[in-house]
Scaffold this motif. Structure first.
Motif, short mmCIF file in Angstrom:
data_model
loop_
_atom_site.label_atom_id
_atom_site.label_comp_id
_atom_site.label_asym_id
_atom_site.label_seq_id
_atom_site.Cartn_x
_atom_site.Cartn_y
_atom_site.Cartn_z
N LEU A 1 45.43 50.14 -25.25
CA LEU A 1 46.12 48.86 -25.07
C LEU A 1 47.59 49.06 -25.35
O LEU A 1 47.95 49.61 -26.40
N HIS A 2 48.43 48.64 -24.41
CA HIS A 2 49.87 48.69 -24.60
C HIS A 2 50.38 47.28 -24.86
O HIS A 2 50.08 46.36 -24.10
N ALA B 1 43.93 53.43 -19.07
CA ALA B 1 43.16 54.60 -19.49
C ALA B 1 43.84 55.24 -20.69
O ALA B 1 45.07 55.24 -20.77
N GLY B 2 43.07 55.77 -21.62
CA GLY B 2 43.63 56.40 -22.81
C GLY B 2 42.92 55.91 -24.04
O GLY B 2 41.80 55.38 -23.96
N THR B 3 43.59 56.08 -25.19
CA THR B 3 43.01 55.61 -26.45
C THR B 3 44.10 54.97 -27.31
O THR B 3 45.29 55.28 -27.16
N GLY B 4 43.69 54.10 -28.20
CA GLY B 4 44.59 53.55 -29.21
C GLY B 4 45.46 52.41 -28.72
O GLY B 4 45.36 51.98 -27.57
N VAL B 5 46.31 51.92 -29.63
CA VAL B 5 47.21 50.81 -29.33
C VAL B 5 48.63 51.33 -29.42
O VAL B 5 49.01 51.95 -30.40
N GLU B 6 49.42 51.10 -28.35
CA GLU B 6 50.82 51.52 -28.36
C GLU B 6 51.71 50.31 -28.24
O GLU B 6 51.40 49.35 -27.51
N LEU B 7 52.84 50.40 -28.93
CA LEU B 7 53.81 49.32 -28.96
C LEU B 7 55.02 49.77 -28.13
O LEU B 7 55.54 50.86 -28.35
N ALA C 1 49.01 27.64 -23.78
CA ALA C 1 49.54 28.54 -24.82
C ALA C 1 49.19 30.00 -24.57
O ALA C 1 49.60 30.88 -25.33
N THR C 2 48.45 30.29 -23.50
CA THR C 2 48.12 31.68 -23.17
C THR C 2 49.39 32.49 -22.90
O THR C 2 50.24 32.06 -22.12
N VAL C 3 49.50 33.65 -23.54
CA VAL C 3 50.66 34.52 -23.30
C VAL C 3 50.16 35.94 -23.04
O VAL C 3 49.31 36.44 -23.77
N VAL C 4 50.70 36.56 -21.98
CA VAL C 4 50.38 37.96 -21.70
C VAL C 4 51.27 38.82 -22.57
O VAL C 4 52.50 38.70 -22.52
N ILE C 5 50.67 39.66 -23.40
CA ILE C 5 51.49 40.50 -24.29
C ILE C 5 51.37 41.99 -23.96
O ILE C 5 52.02 42.81 -24.59
N GLY C 6 50.55 42.33 -22.98
CA GLY C 6 50.43 43.75 -22.66
C GLY C 6 49.34 43.98 -21.65
O GLY C 6 48.97 43.09 -20.88
N ARG C 7 48.79 45.20 -21.69
CA ARG C 7 47.90 45.64 -20.63
C ARG C 7 46.91 46.68 -21.16
O ARG C 7 47.22 47.39 -22.12
N ALA C 8 45.75 46.72 -20.53
CA ALA C 8 44.77 47.76 -20.85
C ALA C 8 44.91 48.89 -19.84
O ALA C 8 45.11 48.63 -18.66
#
Ligand code: ADP
Ligand code: MG
Length: 321
Positions: free
Chosen positions: A231-232, A292-298, A283-290
């Motif tokens: 997840l980015h 391929a890969g692993t972990g959470v990146e900021l 109030a829905t806000v898109v904060i990123g994207r799923a």
């Protein structure tokens, strides 16, 4: 006042314990009986709150009643479940009538708010602690689990993040602040609103969902692991309340990323569902994207990966006790 009188006066007689649909038998027998419509599954979740760990040692009982149930009901929201009932196991140092009255009022207010009936529990003496188990119903196969996210899905949240973490220094008396903004943050801490309607809207649309209780980064990590992808998160997209920005200043983003207790839903959504969802839940806000890969990146505004602040709260981890 004995145990049974206490149960009768403050719990069995509370507005939240009165007969409602789906509860065939409530407080007073050896078990409660819940009635599920054909084709629906029972969603069950338990939360324990301990004085001095999950809330200040001597909280306002009304606020504690509200918050304890909100925290528990939020798990039903995260599964897309319709609330049915809850049990309350309460351990009390003494039977203080004014305290019990306030607590039962707060509990009943949140119960009414959520559509949850008190159907049973247990009452014991000891250091103050609460265990609430919530029950909900969801059409078979439609519960929102953590494991279904797919590469290409949008990562969304159901509202502003970090307010409860921003309120914590005020709650703990480490900092004084008055005025509308401080009051707003304190309300977000003491009376979070479980996003039950959002959860139901997400049935059949979101591919994964949870409620943010340990902090956005930590909780998104759970979706990433369960779904086997990365997840980015785009830092610039995090929705922050003006109250949080005013009170926490430059720490507002860290509150949103790592602060617990938000009880806002985070979910992955195929892009084709976004417009309809935003119309139904603005109030829905898109904060990123799923992907391929692993972990959470900021990511920062330029798309570069940046170092996240400390991870969420863990009771037995190196960052907690
Ligand atoms: P048992 O001995 O059969 O476990 P208890 O004497 O503990 O039953 O409780 C009597 C009834 O009161 C039960 O229906 C129980 O679910 C209910 N009850 C006990 N404590 C609470 C509470 N804190 N809130 C709601 N219901 C409670
Ligand atoms: Mg018992």
């Amino acid at each position: 006042m004995g145990e049974f009188e206490l149960i009768r006066r403050f719990f069995a007689a509370a507005p939240c314990a009165q007969a409602t649909e789906g509860v065939a038998l409530g407080i007073g027998d050896d078990c409660a009986l819940l009635q599920l419509p054909a084709g629906e599954q029972l969603a069950v979740s338990t939360d324990t709150l301990v004085a001095g760990v999950h809330f200040p040692a001597s909280p306002d009982p009304f606020l504690l009643g509200q918050r304890a149930l909100a925290v528990a009901a939020s798990d039903l929201a995260a599964m897309g479940a319709t609330p049915l009932g809850f049990t309350l196991a309460i351990t009390l140092p003494q039977a203080d009538e004014a305290w019990l009255q306030g607590f039962a009022r707060g509990l009943s207010q949140m119960a009414q708010n959520c559509g949850l009936a008190l159907v049973g529990g247990d009452t014991t003496r000891g250091p103050l602690s609460l265990t609430l188990t919530v029950f909900g119903r969801v059409p078979a196969g439609q519960a929102l689990v953590r494991s279904g996210a797919r590469a290409g899905d949008l990562l969304c949240v159901g509202g502003e993040l970090g307010d409860a973490a921003g309120a914590l220094p005020l709650v703990l008396g480490q900092r004084q602040a008055q005025g509308e903004q401080a009051d707003y943050l304190l309300r977000r801490y003491w009376a979070p609103q479980p996003q039950l309607a959002l959860g139901r809207l997400l049935r059949g649309k979101a591919t994964a969902a949870l409620d943010i209780s340990d902090g956005l980064l930590a909780d998104c990590g759970h979706i990433a692991v369960a779904s086997g992808l990365a997840l980015h998160i785009e830092l610039e997209q995090l929705p922050l309340s003006s109250a949080l920005q005013a009170i926490a200043g430059t720490a507002a983003r860290d509150c949103a990323l790592a602060g617990g207790d938000d009880y806002v839903l985070a979910f992955t959504l195929p892009p084709e569902h976004l417009a309809a969802l935003q119309a139904a839940w603005p109030a829905t806000v898109v904060i990123g994207r799923a992907m391929a890969g692993t972990g959470v990146e900021l990511l920062d505004a330029s798309g570069a990966v940046i170092q996240p602040p400390r991870a969420g709260y863990q009771h037995f981890g190196s960052s907690g006790d």
